[in-house]
Every structure is written in C-alpha cells, then in structure tokens.
Design a protein around this motif. Structure first.
Motif, mmCIF file in Angstrom:
data_model
loop_
_atom_site.group_PDB
_atom_site.id
_atom_site.type_symbol
_atom_site.label_atom_id
_atom_site.label_comp_id
_atom_site.label_asym_id
_atom_site.label_seq_id
_atom_site.Cartn_x
_atom_site.Cartn_y
_atom_site.Cartn_z
ATOM 1 N N MET A 1 0.785 -0.962 -0.037
ATOM 2 C CA MET A 1 -0.017 0.145 0.123
ATOM 3 C C MET A 1 0.884 1.382 0.004
ATOM 4 N N TYR A 2 0.343 2.297 -0.751
ATOM 5 C CA TYR A 2 1.160 3.372 -0.825
ATOM 6 C C TYR A 2 0.422 4.691 -0.380
ATOM 7 N N LYS A 3 0.889 5.471 0.602
ATOM 8 C CA LYS A 3 0.590 6.766 1.087
ATOM 9 C C LYS A 3 0.182 7.518 -0.048
ATOM 10 N N VAL A 4 -0.810 8.498 -0.031
ATOM 11 C CA VAL A 4 -1.088 9.580 -1.110
ATOM 12 C C VAL A 4 0.228 10.365 -1.331
ATOM 13 N N SER A 5 1.282 10.765 -0.579
ATOM 14 C CA SER A 5 2.447 11.280 -1.022
ATOM 15 C C SER A 5 3.390 10.451 -1.898
ATOM 16 N N GLU A 6 3.446 9.123 -1.511
ATOM 17 C CA GLU A 6 4.502 8.214 -2.455
ATOM 18 C C GLU A 6 3.715 7.968 -3.668
ATOM 19 N N PHE A 7 2.366 7.505 -3.787
ATOM 20 C CA PHE A 7 1.507 7.412 -4.922
ATOM 21 C C PHE A 7 1.583 8.697 -5.864
ATOM 22 N N SER A 8 1.509 10.094 -5.390
ATOM 23 C CA SER A 8 1.612 11.014 -6.087
ATOM 24 C C SER A 8 3.134 11.153 -6.860
ATOM 25 N N ALA A 9 4.093 10.795 -6.043
ATOM 26 C CA ALA A 9 5.422 10.832 -6.741
ATOM 27 C C ALA A 9 5.706 9.803 -7.551
ATOM 28 N N MET A 10 5.008 8.647 -7.629
ATOM 29 C CA MET A 10 5.030 7.513 -8.455
ATOM 30 C C MET A 10 4.443 7.935 -9.664
ATOM 31 N N THR A 11 3.121 8.637 -9.619
ATOM 32 C CA THR A 11 2.380 8.516 -10.973
ATOM 33 C C THR A 11 2.549 9.937 -11.453
ATOM 34 N N GLY A 12 3.040 11.015 -10.700
ATOM 35 C CA GLY A 12 3.213 12.331 -11.291
ATOM 36 C C GLY A 12 1.640 13.124 -10.885
ATOM 37 N N ASP A 16 -3.694 17.342 -4.974
ATOM 38 C CA ASP A 16 -5.123 17.771 -5.235
ATOM 39 C C ASP A 16 -6.011 16.735 -6.233
ATOM 40 N N THR A 17 -5.168 16.471 -7.356
ATOM 41 C CA THR A 17 -5.724 15.643 -8.288
ATOM 42 C C THR A 17 -6.193 14.541 -7.854
ATOM 43 N N LEU A 18 -5.331 13.588 -7.037
ATOM 44 C CA LEU A 18 -5.894 12.443 -6.499
ATOM 45 C C LEU A 18 -7.219 12.755 -5.603
ATOM 46 N N ARG A 19 -7.160 13.652 -5.028
ATOM 47 C CA ARG A 19 -8.380 13.969 -3.957
ATOM 48 C C ARG A 19 -9.757 14.293 -5.019
ATOM 49 N N TYR A 20 -9.189 14.870 -6.257
ATOM 50 C CA TYR A 20 -10.418 15.217 -7.169
ATOM 51 C C TYR A 20 -11.025 13.829 -7.785
ATOM 52 N N LEU A 26 -13.293 8.498 -10.022
ATOM 53 C CA LEU A 26 -12.405 8.229 -11.207
ATOM 54 C C LEU A 26 -11.388 7.141 -10.812
ATOM 55 N N LEU A 27 -10.806 7.532 -9.574
ATOM 56 C CA LEU A 27 -9.664 6.657 -9.097
ATOM 57 C C LEU A 27 -9.754 6.782 -7.719
ATOM 58 N N GLU A 28 -10.369 5.934 -7.071
ATOM 59 C CA GLU A 28 -10.664 5.875 -5.606
ATOM 60 C C GLU A 28 -9.431 4.942 -4.949
ATOM 61 N N PRO A 29 -9.120 5.492 -3.712
ATOM 62 C CA PRO A 29 -8.110 4.704 -3.007
ATOM 63 C C PRO A 29 -8.397 3.014 -2.752
ATOM 64 N N ALA A 30 -7.334 2.032 -2.703
ATOM 65 C CA ALA A 30 -7.710 0.894 -2.245
ATOM 66 C C ALA A 30 -8.400 0.896 -0.805
ATOM 67 N N ARG A 31 -7.836 1.735 -0.094
ATOM 68 C CA ARG A 31 -8.421 1.698 1.293
ATOM 69 C C ARG A 31 -8.114 3.100 1.904
ATOM 70 N N ILE A 32 -8.964 3.221 2.875
ATOM 71 C CA ILE A 32 -9.117 4.347 3.722
ATOM 72 C C ILE A 32 -9.011 4.053 5.025
ATOM 73 N N ASP A 33 -8.044 4.562 6.005
ATOM 74 C CA ASP A 33 -8.083 4.209 7.288
ATOM 75 C C ASP A 33 -9.105 4.908 8.057
ATOM 76 N N PRO A 34 -10.154 4.220 8.745
ATOM 77 C CA PRO A 34 -11.124 4.971 9.307
ATOM 78 C C PRO A 34 -10.808 5.751 10.644
ATOM 79 N N SER A 35 -9.663 5.408 11.049
ATOM 80 C CA SER A 35 -9.115 6.215 12.355
ATOM 81 C C SER A 35 -8.780 7.538 12.031
ATOM 82 N N ASN A 36 -8.032 7.750 10.929
ATOM 83 C CA ASN A 36 -7.423 9.040 10.533
ATOM 84 C C ASN A 36 -7.811 9.482 9.093
#
Length: 114
Positions: A1-12, A16-20, A26-36
């Motif tokens: 699993m990749y954090k948003v910052s890692e995934f952003s660096a990997m994909t370019g 903000d684009t990932l959030r959008y 269009l591209l949902e995360p594989a998992r969202i940690d319910p605690s944070n």
C-alpha cells in the motif's frame, strides 16, 4: 500500500488531483483508514493511474476518462481514441491550409514588389 505522497510521486498526479479523482469516483483509493482518514493506494490503483495520466496526455476530458473507466472495454477506448485521432487530423489539415494561404499571400506580396 502506498500513502498519498508516495503514490503522487510515483504517478505524477498531484495530491489535489488524487483527491479530485477520488471525489468524482475516477480513481478511488484501495483503502481509507477509518481512524485518521488517510488514503492508501495499491498496485492496481497504480495501473489505473498510469492509464489516466496517458489519457490526459492524449487530450481526454474528465468526462471521457470517466467513460473509459466505467465501460472498461477496449472497444469504447478504441472508439474514443479513433475520434480523438480524427479531430487531431482535422486540426492538422486546417493548420496546413492556413500555412498554404500564408505562403501564397507572401508570394503575392513579393510579386507586387517586383
């Protein structure tokens, strides 16, 4: 699993684009940690992200990308790519005609100077 910052660096794709992309499904995360609320992406997400980056580089709109991702058939993607190609060819033809007009205009101006 990749954090948003890692995934952003990997994909370019920016955070903000990932959030959008997540908001519009269009591209949902594989998992969202319910605690944070942290979003995590996996290798499958990476493949989809690479496809989205490629589609954007080819001039696909968000709506067209959603169509491709929802349909998941090569036939739909192929159809959209052929339409995009035809539009580009039409633009090229139009620009070549303008260049010809410019060349003819310049040539007629040179003839009048003689």
């Amino acid at each position: 699993m990749y954090k948003v910052s890692e995934f952003s660096a990997m994909t370019g794709l920016s955070r903000d684009t990932l959030r959008y992309y997540d908001e519009i499904k269009l591209l949902e995360p594989a998992r969202i940690d319910p605690s944070n609320g942290y979003r995590y992406y996996d290798n499958g997400s990476y493949v989809l992200a690479v496809l989205l980056v490629k589609l954007r580089s080819l001039g696909f709109t968000i709506q067209e990308m959603v169509s491709v991702m929802n349909d998941e058939s090569f036939a739909n993607l192929e159809s959209l790519l052929l339409q995009k190609r035809a539009r580009i060819q039409s633009q090229i033809d139009g620009l070549q005609a303008k260049m010809k007009d410019i060349d003819e205009f310049l040539a007629s101006g040179r003839e009048n100077d003689s």
